[in-house]
Design a protein around this motif. Structure first.
Motif, PDB file in Angstrom:
ATOM      1  N   GLN A  31       0.892  -1.306   0.024  1.00  0.00           N
ATOM      2  CA  GLN A  31      -0.081  -0.046   0.157  1.00  0.00           C
ATOM      3  C   GLN A  31       0.716   1.225  -0.064  1.00  0.00           C
ATOM      4  OE1 GLN A  31       0.509  -2.180   2.549  1.00  0.00           O
ATOM      5  NE2 GLN A  31      -0.737  -1.592   4.339  1.00  0.00           N
ATOM      6  N   LEU A  32       2.198   1.024   0.219  1.00  0.00           N
ATOM      7  CA  LEU A  32       3.025   2.344   0.305  1.00  0.00           C
ATOM      8  C   LEU A  32       3.080   2.694  -1.245  1.00  0.00           C
ATOM      9  CD1 LEU A  32       6.060   1.292   2.532  1.00  0.00           C
ATOM     10  CD2 LEU A  32       4.273   3.282   2.766  1.00  0.00           C
ATOM     11  N   GLU A  33       3.451   4.219  -1.694  1.00  0.00           N
ATOM     12  CA  GLU A  33       3.681   4.354  -2.949  1.00  0.00           C
ATOM     13  C   GLU A  33       4.891   5.544  -2.528  1.00  0.00           C
ATOM     14  OE1 GLU A  33       2.503   4.278  -6.013  1.00  0.00           O
ATOM     15  OE2 GLU A  33       1.059   2.429  -5.397  1.00  0.00           O
ATOM     16  N   ILE A  34       5.977   5.380  -3.494  1.00  0.00           N
ATOM     17  CA  ILE A  34       7.234   6.071  -3.328  1.00  0.00           C
ATOM     18  C   ILE A  34       7.134   7.521  -4.138  1.00  0.00           C
ATOM     19  CG2 ILE A  34       9.639   5.995  -3.690  1.00  0.00           C
ATOM     20  CD1 ILE A  34       9.485   2.823  -3.387  1.00  0.00           C
ATOM     21  N   ILE A  35       7.497   8.533  -3.488  1.00  0.00           N
ATOM     22  CA  ILE A  35       7.725   9.776  -3.979  1.00  0.00           C
ATOM     23  C   ILE A  35       9.295  10.362  -3.637  1.00  0.00           C
ATOM     24  CG2 ILE A  35       7.015  12.123  -4.026  1.00  0.00           C
ATOM     25  CD1 ILE A  35       4.330  11.566  -2.817  1.00  0.00           C
ATOM     26  N   SER A  36       9.812  10.460  -4.950  1.00  0.00           N
ATOM     27  CA  SER A  36      11.174  10.903  -4.745  1.00  0.00           C
ATOM     28  C   SER A  36      11.252  12.405  -4.321  1.00  0.00           C
ATOM     29  CB  SER A  36      11.785  10.681  -6.075  1.00  0.00           C
ATOM     30  OG  SER A  36      13.132  11.294  -5.926  1.00  0.00           O
ATOM     31  N   VAL A  55      15.713   1.991 -15.340  1.00  0.00           N
ATOM     32  CA  VAL A  55      14.462   1.940 -15.860  1.00  0.00           C
ATOM     33  C   VAL A  55      13.555   0.725 -15.456  1.00  0.00           C
ATOM     34  CG1 VAL A  55      13.209   1.831 -18.112  1.00  0.00           C
ATOM     35  CG2 VAL A  55      15.179   3.147 -17.806  1.00  0.00           C
ATOM     36  N   GLU A  56      14.258  -0.646 -15.503  1.00  0.00           N
ATOM     37  CA  GLU A  56      13.553  -1.790 -15.326  1.00  0.00           C
ATOM     38  C   GLU A  56      12.950  -1.747 -13.695  1.00  0.00           C
ATOM     39  OE1 GLU A  56      16.631  -1.614 -16.296  1.00  0.00           O
ATOM     40  OE2 GLU A  56      16.218  -2.101 -18.559  1.00  0.00           O
ATOM     41  N   LEU A  57      13.869  -1.101 -12.831  1.00  0.00           N
ATOM     42  CA  LEU A  57      13.395  -0.997 -11.589  1.00  0.00           C
ATOM     43  C   LEU A  57      12.284  -0.125 -11.353  1.00  0.00           C
ATOM     44  CD1 LEU A  57      14.569  -2.368  -8.927  1.00  0.00           C
ATOM     45  CD2 LEU A  57      15.916  -0.528  -8.098  1.00  0.00           C
ATOM     46  N   LEU A  58      12.286   1.159 -11.698  1.00  0.00           N
ATOM     47  CA  LEU A  58      11.330   1.674 -11.812  1.00  0.00           C
ATOM     48  C   LEU A  58      10.069   1.495 -12.480  1.00  0.00           C
ATOM     49  CD1 LEU A  58      13.336   5.137 -12.709  1.00  0.00           C
ATOM     50  CD2 LEU A  58      12.478   4.701 -10.492  1.00  0.00           C
ATOM     51  N   LYS A  59      10.191   0.414 -13.500  1.00  0.00           N
ATOM     52  CA  LYS A  59       8.737   0.078 -13.868  1.00  0.00           C
ATOM     53  C   LYS A  59       8.074  -0.990 -13.027  1.00  0.00           C
ATOM     54  CE  LYS A  59       9.757   0.063 -19.006  1.00  0.00           C
ATOM     55  NZ  LYS A  59      10.269  -0.635 -20.057  1.00  0.00           N
ATOM     56  N   LYS A  60       9.058  -1.670 -12.361  1.00  0.00           N
ATOM     57  CA  LYS A  60       8.461  -2.484 -11.155  1.00  0.00           C
ATOM     58  C   LYS A  60       8.112  -1.962  -9.824  1.00  0.00           C
ATOM     59  CE  LYS A  60       9.855  -6.582 -10.115  1.00  0.00           C
ATOM     60  NZ  LYS A  60      10.953  -7.701  -9.629  1.00  0.00           N
ATOM     61  N   PHE A  61       8.881  -0.840  -9.433  1.00  0.00           N
ATOM     62  CA  PHE A  61       8.460  -0.053  -8.421  1.00  0.00           C
ATOM     63  C   PHE A  61       8.473   1.534  -8.717  1.00  0.00           C
ATOM     64  CE2 PHE A  61      10.797  -3.997  -7.399  1.00  0.00           C
ATOM     65  CZ  PHE A  61       9.940  -4.560  -6.569  1.00  0.00           C
ATOM     66  N   HIS A  63       8.686   5.180  -8.997  1.00  0.00           N
ATOM     67  CA  HIS A  63       9.013   6.414  -7.921  1.00  0.00           C
ATOM     68  C   HIS A  63       8.454   7.681  -8.678  1.00  0.00           C
ATOM     69  CE1 HIS A  63      11.660   3.622  -6.314  1.00  0.00           C
ATOM     70  NE2 HIS A  63      12.248   4.536  -5.857  1.00  0.00           N
ATOM     71  N   ARG A  64       7.431   8.417  -8.014  1.00  0.00           N
ATOM     72  CA  ARG A  64       6.701   9.662  -8.572  1.00  0.00           C
ATOM     73  C   ARG A  64       7.866  10.754  -8.212  1.00  0.00           C
ATOM     74  NH1 ARG A  64       0.368   9.188  -7.605  1.00  0.00           N
ATOM     75  NH2 ARG A  64       0.437   7.003  -7.335  1.00  0.00           N
ATOM     76  N   LEU A  65       7.725  11.814  -9.292  1.00  0.00           N
ATOM     77  CA  LEU A  65       8.426  12.962  -9.346  1.00  0.00           C
ATOM     78  C   LEU A  65      10.130  12.546  -9.736  1.00  0.00           C
ATOM     79  CD1 LEU A  65       7.459  15.193  -6.468  1.00  0.00           C
ATOM     80  CD2 LEU A  65       6.689  14.886  -8.823  1.00  0.00           C
ATOM     81  N   ILE A  66      10.404  11.690 -10.677  1.00  0.00           N
ATOM     82  CA  ILE A  66      11.599  11.345 -11.289  1.00  0.00           C
ATOM     83  C   ILE A  66      11.470  11.450 -12.789  1.00  0.00           C
ATOM     84  CG2 ILE A  66      13.007   9.057 -11.991  1.00  0.00           C
ATOM     85  CD1 ILE A  66      13.270   8.077  -9.051  1.00  0.00           C
ATOM     86  N   HIS A  85       2.646  18.111  -3.428  1.00  0.00           N
ATOM     87  CA  HIS A  85       1.347  18.031  -2.871  1.00  0.00           C
ATOM     88  C   HIS A  85       0.334  17.467  -3.751  1.00  0.00           C
ATOM     89  CE1 HIS A  85       1.210  20.462   0.862  1.00  0.00           C
ATOM     90  NE2 HIS A  85       2.209  20.992   0.643  1.00  0.00           N
ATOM     91  N   ARG A  86       0.404  17.584  -4.919  1.00  0.00           N
ATOM     92  CA  ARG A  86      -0.366  17.027  -5.983  1.00  0.00           C
ATOM     93  C   ARG A  86      -0.219  15.424  -5.840  1.00  0.00           C
ATOM     94  NH1 ARG A  86       2.200  18.284 -10.711  1.00  0.00           N
ATOM     95  NH2 ARG A  86       3.030  16.269 -10.428  1.00  0.00           N
ATOM     96  N   GLU A  87       0.872  14.729  -5.635  1.00  0.00           N
ATOM     97  CA  GLU A  87       1.155  13.759  -5.710  1.00  0.00           C
ATOM     98  C   GLU A  87       0.680  12.847  -4.498  1.00  0.00           C
ATOM     99  OE1 GLU A  87       1.890  11.802  -8.317  1.00  0.00           O
ATOM    100  OE2 GLU A  87       2.625  13.379  -9.700  1.00  0.00           O
ATOM    101  N   ILE A  88       0.826  13.316  -3.488  1.00  0.00           N
ATOM    102  CA  ILE A  88       0.432  13.205  -2.246  1.00  0.00           C
ATOM    103  C   ILE A  88      -1.192  13.065  -2.002  1.00  0.00           C
ATOM    104  CG2 ILE A  88       0.197  13.755   0.337  1.00  0.00           C
ATOM    105  CD1 ILE A  88       2.841  15.118   0.225  1.00  0.00           C
TER     106      ILE A  88
END
Length: 316
Positions: A31-36, A55-61, A63-66, A85-88
């Motif tokens: 349920q976690l969503e990662i924001i850089s 790129v492969e890792l970011l597809k699986k997990f 990260h917003r704001l990358i 604030h928008r992403e949160i």
């Protein structure tokens, strides 16, 4: 009274293993969503020198704001404030929990304390200040900062050209000290925040890891990455993307202004200074949960147990 939504901050110095821990946590708590929270990972094309997840890792997990802007653009604190604030809000609407991960301490600070009401940035004026008034010399730039706003000179590192330019620009445009604007704040952070800070058990081990990581960057092709940026239009060292550790000195080396050895030494010295600066911020950070880690081999099992304890307490 409406219950505030919960979010997590995961902070720490460069190379300590924040990203690998964030991914381990994402695997365990879906349920976690990662924001850089990183002022350099926002730029496309700055991959090797920023140690950006693959790129492969970011597809699986994800990260917003990358990779949200081009290297010739200027990403500001105000833009980050708006974007994060928008992403949160979007993550909370999805009934998930934001996990903000990074080492740009200023970004975390403005989230907690609010954004000062400042004039819009004028990069023409910033370029004029740097190139004409200071002859592209950082030491002159910092001296002007001390003359114009002694309070801010104590808060900003002498090598942080981007922030110094912004402060001087506001001084020139308004005729007021930048520090005077810090009194007025708006939009205090409307969330319940659990702040987690990673600290090295052994700082020397972290410095060794930084050297190993940098040598891997060179092997992966950092020189070619900077060379490719070198040939883009509208690219110069006044840009926040290039005026950063790894890119600035490699850029100067490619221009034959410094030797390879000088470039190598400068990047390692700048990275170590950054770590010391980040740790100073964190040691004085209020409300921070301190977590000491082994830097060379992060004990993920221990960390997972540590975080699991907090997740259970918070009933996530």
């Amino acid at each position: 009274m409406k219950k505030k939504s919960l979010i997590f901050f995961l902070m720490g110095p460069t190379a300590i293993g924040k990203s690998s821990l964030a991914i381990a946590l994402k695997k365990k708590f879906t349920q976690l969503e990662i924001i850089s929270v990183d002022s350099k990972l926002v730029y496309k094309g700055l991959n090797i020198g920023t140690d950006k997840p693959s790129v492969e890792l970011l597809k699986k997990f994800p990260h917003r704001l990358i990779d949200i802007c081009q290297p010739f653009e200027r990403y500001s604190v105000a833009k980050f404030y708006r974007d994060v604030h928008r992403e949160i809000k979007n993550i909370i609407l999805e009934h998930k929990v934001p996990l903000l991960v990074g080492g740009t301490m200023l970004y975390f600070k403005i989230l907690l304390e609010g954004l000062s009401i400042l004039p819009s940035s004028n990069f023409v004026i910033q370029k004029y200040i740097f190139e004409i008034l200071c002859h592209s010399k950082r030491e002159l730039l910092y001296q002007r900062l001390k003359n114009f706003d002694p309070i801010m000179s104590k808060k900003i590192h002498c090598h942080d050209v981007q922030r110094i330019l912004r402060v001087l620009e506001v001084c020139y445009v308004t005729g007021k000290k930048f520090s005077d604007f810090l009194i007025a704040k708006k939009n205090i952070f409307p969330y319940t925040v659990v702040q987690l800070g990673l600290f090295p058990k052994n700082k020397l081990e972290l410095f060794k890891k930084i050297t190993i990581r940098f040598e891997k960057m060179l092997e992966k092709g950092l020189e070619k990455e900077v060379k490719d940026l070198f040939f883009l239009k509208n690219i110069d060292l006044s840009l926040p993307s290039l005026n950063s550790i790894g890119y600035k000195d490699m850029f100067l080396y490619l221009q034959k202004k410094i030797t390879y050895q000088t470039m190598y030494n400068n990047i390692l010295c700048s990275t170590r200074r950054l770590v010391k600066h980040q740790l100073t911020w964190l040691k004085n950070w209020r409300g921070l949960i301190h977590i000491e880690v082994e830097c060379v081999k992060i004990t993920e099992n221990f960390l997972k147990k540590f975080f699991l304890k907090y997740f259970k307490i918070l009933k996530i």
